[in-house]
Each structure stands twice: as C-alpha cells, then as structure tokens.
Write a protein that holds these residues in place. Structure first.
Motif, PDB file in Angstrom:
ATOM      1  N   GLY A  82     -50.950 -31.577   3.637  1.00  0.00           N
ATOM      2  CA  GLY A  82     -50.697 -31.642   5.186  1.00  0.00           C
ATOM      3  C   GLY A  82     -49.901 -31.039   5.643  1.00  0.00           C
ATOM      4  O   GLY A  82     -49.428 -31.290   6.566  1.00  0.00           O
ATOM      5  N   GLY A  83     -49.012 -30.071   4.874  1.00  0.00           N
ATOM      6  CA  GLY A  83     -47.988 -29.160   5.290  1.00  0.00           C
ATOM      7  C   GLY A  83     -48.399 -28.260   6.175  1.00  0.00           C
ATOM      8  O   GLY A  83     -49.249 -27.724   6.522  1.00  0.00           O
ATOM      9  N   PRO A  84     -47.513 -27.652   7.125  1.00  0.00           N
ATOM     10  CA  PRO A  84     -47.814 -26.408   7.959  1.00  0.00           C
ATOM     11  C   PRO A  84     -47.946 -25.303   7.128  1.00  0.00           C
ATOM     12  O   PRO A  84     -47.548 -25.312   6.216  1.00  0.00           O
ATOM     13  CB  PRO A  84     -46.612 -26.131   8.834  1.00  0.00           C
ATOM     14  N   VAL A  85     -48.823 -24.423   7.716  1.00  0.00           N
ATOM     15  CA  VAL A  85     -49.407 -23.251   6.861  1.00  0.00           C
ATOM     16  C   VAL A  85     -48.469 -21.974   7.687  1.00  0.00           C
ATOM     17  O   VAL A  85     -48.693 -21.775   8.791  1.00  0.00           O
ATOM     18  CB  VAL A  85     -50.826 -23.105   7.393  1.00  0.00           C
ATOM     19  N   PRO A  86     -48.062 -21.232   6.816  1.00  0.00           N
ATOM     20  CA  PRO A  86     -47.446 -20.063   7.268  1.00  0.00           C
ATOM     21  C   PRO A  86     -48.419 -19.164   7.751  1.00  0.00           C
ATOM     22  O   PRO A  86     -49.407 -18.601   6.907  1.00  0.00           O
ATOM     23  CB  PRO A  86     -46.606 -19.569   6.151  1.00  0.00           C
ATOM     24  N   VAL A  87     -48.255 -18.468   8.857  1.00  0.00           N
ATOM     25  CA  VAL A  87     -49.211 -17.282   9.537  1.00  0.00           C
ATOM     26  C   VAL A  87     -48.222 -16.344   9.885  1.00  0.00           C
ATOM     27  O   VAL A  87     -47.242 -16.268  10.229  1.00  0.00           O
ATOM     28  CB  VAL A  87     -50.054 -18.036  10.260  1.00  0.00           C
ATOM     29  N   GLY A  88     -48.859 -15.121  10.362  1.00  0.00           N
ATOM     30  CA  GLY A  88     -48.590 -13.802  10.905  1.00  0.00           C
ATOM     31  C   GLY A  88     -48.924 -13.793  12.113  1.00  0.00           C
ATOM     32  O   GLY A  88     -50.200 -14.009  12.269  1.00  0.00           O
ATOM     33  N   VAL A  89     -48.333 -13.447  13.223  1.00  0.00           N
ATOM     34  CA  VAL A  89     -48.873 -13.641  14.541  1.00  0.00           C
ATOM     35  C   VAL A  89     -48.476 -12.272  15.274  1.00  0.00           C
ATOM     36  O   VAL A  89     -47.211 -11.704  14.707  1.00  0.00           O
ATOM     37  CB  VAL A  89     -48.384 -14.721  15.372  1.00  0.00           C
ATOM     38  N   VAL A  90     -49.146 -11.674  16.129  1.00  0.00           N
ATOM     39  CA  VAL A  90     -48.737 -10.719  17.035  1.00  0.00           C
ATOM     40  C   VAL A  90     -49.098 -10.952  18.558  1.00  0.00           C
ATOM     41  O   VAL A  90     -50.068 -11.806  18.717  1.00  0.00           O
ATOM     42  CB  VAL A  90     -49.428  -9.204  16.815  1.00  0.00           C
ATOM     43  N   PRO A  91     -48.271 -10.691  19.612  1.00  0.00           N
ATOM     44  CA  PRO A  91     -48.710 -10.964  21.059  1.00  0.00           C
ATOM     45  C   PRO A  91     -49.724 -10.036  21.317  1.00  0.00           C
ATOM     46  O   PRO A  91     -49.735  -8.957  20.970  1.00  0.00           O
ATOM     47  CB  PRO A  91     -47.232 -10.497  21.449  1.00  0.00           C
TER      48      PRO A  91
END
Length: 473
Positions: A82-91
């Motif tokens: 249930g921990g947060p998932v690291p993700v990559g984002v762009v605007p």
C-alpha cells in the motif's frame, strides 16, 4: 502303484545324540537347482529398483518441504504493502503539431538512359570511367569514322558532278528562250529544256541530302552523354564491333541530381492532400532510412497521379529532392513523411502518457495531493514521439509517462522525475527524446532504491513468512 507315485524320497544323514544312538534326521525337500538359483535373483532385481525409487522420493520430499525464494515481482510486494508508487510525469504544453502521412517509397531517377550506338562499326575508344559523374555532352566513346568519311567524299563528288550538269542545262535554257523570242525554234523544245533543268536541280538536292547523311554518321561516331548523371558499368569494351541492334548498349547513365521518390497514399488520405495542392501550397516531403530515424533528405511534392489503383486502393505521388549529398540512390527503399498541415496552439503530451483500457483512451493526472486520477482524452495527430490532445486536458496539468502500469484511480504516488516536453517546431522533437529517456530512467532507479529501503525496514522473516511456515510443516 498309486502309493508308490505319491511317495517323496527324503534323504537322511546320520545324527549323533547323547546316548550314542544313530537315528535319521529330516533334512527337507530337495528342489531342482534352477529354482534354488532363480528365487534369490528376483529378489536382487527387486531391491535394485526399490533403492533408486526410495532416493527419488526423499529428494522430492526435500524439495517440497524446504523453503523457496520469493519469485514475486518487487512491484507486486510494494503494491500489497500500500505504499506510494514512484512515477515520472511531464506537464501538458501548447505548441505546433505537424500533420504528417508516412508511407514507404522508392527512389526513382528522373532520367535513366541506356547509351546505344546509332551506327555500326568498331569501337575504337572508351573515354569514361565506371562510376564517373558526367555532364550532358561529355565525350563517352568513339566508333571508327573512316568508312563514313569515305562515303561522305563520294557524296560530295556526286554533288559536284550533278551541279555541273545543272549549270549546263540552265545555260541551254537561256539560249532556247532567246530563240523562242525570235521565233527560231519550236516552243516544245524550250519546254523540254525547262523540264531537264528541274530534274538536274532535284538531283543536286538529293546529292546534298546524301552529304548530310554521311556527316550525321560521322557525328554518330562520336558518342556523348545525353544527360547529366552517373555512369554505370560499361557493357562493351574497346575493339568490339557494335551494332544498332545490341540490346545492352554501351553504358547506362543515371541522373542523380535532382532525383525523385515515388510513394503511395491511401485513397482516404487523398482529399486532404488534394485540398492543399489545389490551393497552390508547396507540401514538404522528408525521406528517412529503413529504421525511420535518420533523415536522408527533404524535398517537395511534385505531382499526384491521375488515377487510383483499384487493386490496392492507393494513388502514386512523386516528390523531388535536390540530393546534393547523393545520399538517395536509385531503387532505394525509404520511409516518406508528407507534411500535409500543421496544427497550431494545440495541447501536446508524449505518446508514453497515453493509456488504453475500459474507459477508452485516457491518461493519469497527478493532483497536488500526489494522487492520480483517470482523465479520458481525445487524440489528434502525432509524430511518433508526441501526440496532440483535442480534448480532456488543460495547460500545465501533469500526466504520468512512466510507472502507469502500477497505478489505479486514486492511487498515491511520488514524483520520481519530472520531464520536459518540447512543444516547438517539428524539427525540435529530437531534442525532447533524451529528456524523455531520462524521465523514464529516473523512476526505475527510484523504484529500486524504494524497494531496497522497504526491504530493509521490514522485520526479519516477514518477507518470506509463507515459505518458511511451509518449510516447518
């Protein structure tokens, strides 16, 4: 008789007892030798098969009861925790998106000429080198001119003879005209002389034509390049007798600058192209190699064929390239991208942000509280790296480009890396590729670091508790 057959002889042996009395002792039945030997042999065979079977059973039991390592993916364990998932984002950005059509094309020269002889004769000289670039009118080969030079001299001599006869006939005609004016000869004689002069004039004209023919043959003895281009492999060597009926000719010259590319488009894409052509627009065409990554040249659309192929439902188009670097080679297969239009001030995201599932086409939006929501979007044209969004997004919103396979609506995330999307001109899209690659690599490193820290924070034996309990049973 029957009693004697049922008796079994029993051998006896002497036995000594305490009172020194000898009495017979029962020894047991005597069996044939074959039976005595065969029974112990079957026992040994049975034991030979039982021992390997017992060993196999022991190994199987050890494999079943001993603990096995955890083969579940690290992401699955983190998802269960249930921990947060690291993700990559762009605007989401605004920019210009080119509307292109990609097809496979063939490099086709504008001129391919097979140089053949126009007269028969011996080839005395080959003046070109294979693969040489030649210009129009450059000397290529020489045919023996002597037979045609002799024929030219004969035609000139015949012309001089017939010119002399014509001059004499003209003088006679002048005399006859004077006599007819004096009424000294019949008019019929003068008319006959007029006809003779006309015949001599025609003969002189025919002789002049023969001279021109021989001069033309002499010109054909010197073979020159009809176009500017590259010379191929020679088809005949000096010293051979060449004829006009030779199918291969002497050499092939191919024009390389400029050069064209012929490609096809589906009939459904034809209206958009014809709309720009009728408006007088010059459509840009780019040629790429087989992988579609290296641009070989850029040109313009020259023409569209006048009919659609009914067997394939496609139409042929020709684009012209200057080919100054001679990168495009005849009969080469290339990937063609035709720029039909450009969408201005449209929302643009990377292609990796697009997801497809039950809602249709959607993206994951990252909220300020580090949770993701599903946003359904309508897609527009793309260029392989970026894609236009017609509806569903706003400027500045952050979309997930890496790690979306472990997400669901409302999941908590951590921003491992923030990429940048270049929304400028189409030619700048290659600049955004390293950034996208870096953005995708960041979450993977963050995932491994987060998994390592999570494993170190777990109590001993918690990660593989199921397997250990199974091993202690």
């Amino acid at each position: 008789m029957d009693d004697q057959r049922s008796e079994i002889p029993l051998p006896t042996r002497p036995v000594t007892v305490d009172d020194d009395v000898t009495r017979p002792e029962f020894k047991g039945p005597v069996f044939p030798r074959e039976e005595v030997v065969s029974r112990p042999t079957r026992g040994r065979r049975l034991r030979r098969f039982l021992w390997p079977l017992l060993v196999v059973m022991i190994v199987a039991a050890a494999v079943w009861y001993l603990p096995r390592p955890d083969i579940q993916p690290k992401e699955a364990g983190r998802a269960r925790s249930g921990g947060p998932v690291p993700v990559g984002v762009v605007p989401v950005q605004k920019g210009d998106m080119p509307v292109t059509l990609s097809q496979l094309g063939t490099v086709t020269p504008l001129a391919t000429v097979t140089v053949k002889t126009q007269i028969n004769g011996y080839l005395t000289e080959v003046a070109f080198k294979e693969g040489q670039m030649v210009k129009k009118g450059d000397f290529l080969a020489q045919i023996d001119p002597r037979p045609y030079q002799v024929a030219l001299e004969q035609a000139e001599a015949q012309l001089a003879k017939d010119q002399a006869l014509l001059k004499n006939a003209q003088l006679d005609l002048e005399r006859y005209n004077t006599l007819v004016a004096q009424n000294s000869i019949a008019r019929q004689t003068r008319d006959t002389q007029v006809s003779l002069v006309a015949q001599d004039q025609a003969t002189v004209k025919s002789d002049q034509a023969q001279i021109d023919v021989q001069k033309l043959n002499l010109a054909y003895c010197r073979i020159v390049s009809p176009v500017t281009g590259r010379v191929g492999l020679r088809q005949v060597d000096a010293g051979n007798y060449v004829q006009t009926s030779d199918p291969n000719g002497i050499v092939v010259v191919t024009q390389l600058q400029p050069i064209s590319v012929i490609f096809t488009l589906a009939e459904d894409s034809l209206p958009a192209v014809m709309k720009q052509v009728r408006a007088g627009a010059t459509l840009s065409v780019s040629a790429f190699d087989r992988t579609g990554t290296t641009e070989l040249g850029s040109g313009t659309l020259e023409t569209v064929d006048n009919q659609i192929d009914t067997t394939t439902g496609t139409v042929k188009l020709r684009a012209v390239f200057d080919n100054k670097a001679e990168v495009l080679f005849p009969n080469q297969f290339v990937n063609v991208r035709l720029l039909v239009d450009t969408m201005h001030d449209t929302y643009i995201v990377p292609v990796s942000a697009i997801q497809r599932g039950a809602p249709g086409t959607f993206v994951y939006l990252v909220s300020p509280d580090n949770t993701v929501t599903v946003a359904k979007v309508k897609l527009g044209p793309g260029d392989g790296q970026r894609i236009a969004i017609l509806s569903g997004l706003q400027l500045g919103e952050s979309v997930v480009v890496d790690g979306a396979d472990r997400l669901r609506d409302g999941a908590k995330v951590t921003l491992a890396a923030t990429g940048k999307l270049d929304g400028g001109a189409p030619g700048d899209q290659r600049k955004g590729q390293p950034q996208a690659a870096a953005g995708q690599g960041g979450p993977r490193r963050a995932d491994s670091e987060a998994a390592a820290s999570q494993r170190s924070a777990q109590p001993p034996g918690e990660g593989q508790g199921g397997e250990r309990r199974r091993g202690t049973q």
